[in-house]
Design a protein around this motif. Structure first.
Motif, PDB file in Angstrom:
ATOM      1  N   ALA A   1      87.111  65.209  26.288  1.00 57.20           N
ATOM      2  CA  ALA A   1      85.664  65.348  26.088  1.00 57.20           C
ATOM      3  C   ALA A   1      85.001  65.921  27.340  1.00 57.20           C
ATOM      4  O   ALA A   1      84.111  66.778  27.245  1.00 57.20           O
ATOM      5  N   LEU A   2      85.401  65.448  28.517  1.00 56.49           N
ATOM      6  CA  LEU A   2      84.803  65.952  29.759  1.00 56.49           C
ATOM      7  C   LEU A   2      85.134  67.418  29.964  1.00 56.49           C
ATOM      8  O   LEU A   2      84.304  68.203  30.448  1.00 56.49           O
ATOM      9  N   LEU A   3      86.346  67.819  29.622  1.00 52.79           N
ATOM     10  CA  LEU A   3      86.741  69.213  29.796  1.00 52.79           C
ATOM     11  C   LEU A   3      86.047  70.137  28.798  1.00 52.79           C
ATOM     12  O   LEU A   3      85.815  71.299  29.083  1.00 52.79           O
ATOM     13  N   LYS A   4      85.716  69.614  27.648  1.00 54.76           N
ATOM     14  CA  LYS A   4      85.053  70.421  26.609  1.00 54.76           C
ATOM     15  C   LYS A   4      83.567  70.591  26.875  1.00 54.76           C
ATOM     16  O   LYS A   4      82.943  71.528  26.379  1.00 54.76           O
ATOM     17  N   MET A   5      83.018  69.723  27.691  1.00 55.06           N
ATOM     18  CA  MET A   5      81.578  69.669  27.865  1.00 55.06           C
ATOM     19  C   MET A   5      81.039  70.904  28.601  1.00 55.06           C
ATOM     20  O   MET A   5      81.601  71.332  29.596  1.00 55.06           O
TER      21      MET A   5
END
Length: 390
Positions: free
Chosen positions: A384-388
């Protein structure tokens, strides 16, 4: 700046310039160069220009520092990226999570399929205001219904929203505690004493999030990047809309790419000596016309022996390296090719499942066993953090 040097075959007949002419030409270039540098230095030595240069330099450093502080995870501003592939991840450890998390709350998370999304940090979100948030979201849903919004639940009298905290999932002091949301509704024709029925569930969590990123956030923001939902899409849209209006955040779909599906397959296979995974099923999609789906089921003991043979000597017991994961998947693909002459590496891994859980490329996951919840949530939090977007 890139410098390209091109060499050509030397031809003596093409040399039409004498040595003296070359020397004069070279001296002329030197004179021009030093004259330009002298003029530039004389311009930059004025006090006003020095002050401008210092201000510009300081402003540049500040802007660069702000960019660096906002891009701990190798993001590019304004773009969705997932370029950072960790060399290793923690291996799953069997633990009785009910010792640190309420068993009733654990039961709400497991044995259900969740649709994943990412959500940017929430502005002015407070865990102490959950009762107020419950009333606000309930009122918002009633208001939207009165405006004629179609809510595909059925004939209901109204909605009741419950916010609660799932204590014990956070693994660092920077992780925000998990928030669980339920939407309940009572049908029109239900008996008077019937309890409201849960028509939608969702939760926001952050498990072992990137510390550099979490520390860089201002105090007004709370990071709960992973959003899991289960229920009618119309209610999911309403909940996301309310969060975006109240906490100035935005949501986006969170798919699980082939690399992370391989991680999950390896993690669950590594659990086999402790908890029998019963089977390992993988589904590939091959780029044929029409596309062909290949379902590959592996005996759990065979899968474990292959995984154990891939474990590297220098790997610690509590981590799994990307090389081990790649070797494990390649071993499965090679075995399949020997028997069926189909190269699975030409396609994409779309789905995996074991008795401990299942996951799909579209962003669906089911955690069947509570023993490895923290490990799986850590992986999904990282995704999720990388997609943000930044």
């Amino acid at each position: 700046m890139m410098l390209y040097l091109t060499t050509f075959p030397y031809q003596e007949s093409s040399c039409i310039m004498g040595r003296r002419d070359v020397q004069i030409h070279f001296l002329t270039l030197l004179v021009l160069y030093f004259s330009v540098m002298e003029e530039r230095n004389s311009t930059e030595e004025t006090p006003r220009n020095n002050a401008l240069a210092q201000r510009r330099s300081k402003s540049y450093r500040q802007s660069m520092r702000s960019c660096v502080e906002a891009t701990h995870l190798a993001y590019t501003s304004g773009l969705l990226t997932a370029l950072r592939i960790p060399r290793s991840r923690k291996a799953p450890k069997s633990c009785d999570i009910t010792k640190q998390v309420d068993p009733d709350q654990v039961a709400l998370l497991v044995k259900k399929e969740w649709q994943l999304s990412y959500v940017t940090p929430l502005y002015q979100f407070r865990h102490t205001q959950l009762k107020s948030y419950s009333k606000q979201l309930s009122a918002f849903m009633v208001s939207e219904k009165q405006q004629g919004l179609a809510i595909e639940v059925g004939q209901e009298l109204g909605f009741k929203v419950n916010f609660s905290v799932v204590l014990g999932l956070a693994e660092t002091d920077k992780d925000a505690e998990t928030v669980f949301i339920q939407i309940l509704s009572k049908q029109v024709f239900s008996a008077k004493d019937d309890a409201p029925k849960v028509v939608w569930s969702g939760w926001l969590t952050c498990v072992n999030g990137d510390l550099d990123y979490l520390r860089s956030l201002p105090l007004e923001f709370v990071s709960l990047p992973l959003f899991c939902t289960r229920g009618p899409e119309s209610l999911t849209v309403l909940v996301k809309s309310w969060f975006e209006n109240i906490f100035d955040c935005c949501f986006g779909p969170l798919d699980i790419n082939s690399t992370n599906l391989q991680w999950l397959a390896s993690l669950w296979t590594g659990c086999h000596p402790t908890i029998n995974i019963q089977y390992l099923k993988l589904v590939w999609t091959l780029p044929t016309l029409p596309p062909m789906d290949v379902t590959y089921t592996v005996h759990p003991q065979d899968a474990w022996e292959l995984w154990d043979s891939m474990r590297q000597v220098d790997t610690t017991e509590d981590s799994i390296s990307i090389d081990e994961v790649t070797g494990f998947i390649k071993g499965l693909q090679s075995h399949f090719f020997r028997h069926f002459r189909i190269d699975l590496s030409a396609g994409s891994l779309m789905q995996i499942s074991t008795a401990l859980g299942s996951s799909h490329h579209s962003g669906k996951i089911k955690i069947a066993s509570p023993n490895y919840i923290p490990t799986i949530l850590q992986l999904l939090t990282e995704c999720a953090l990388l997609k943000m977007p930044i």
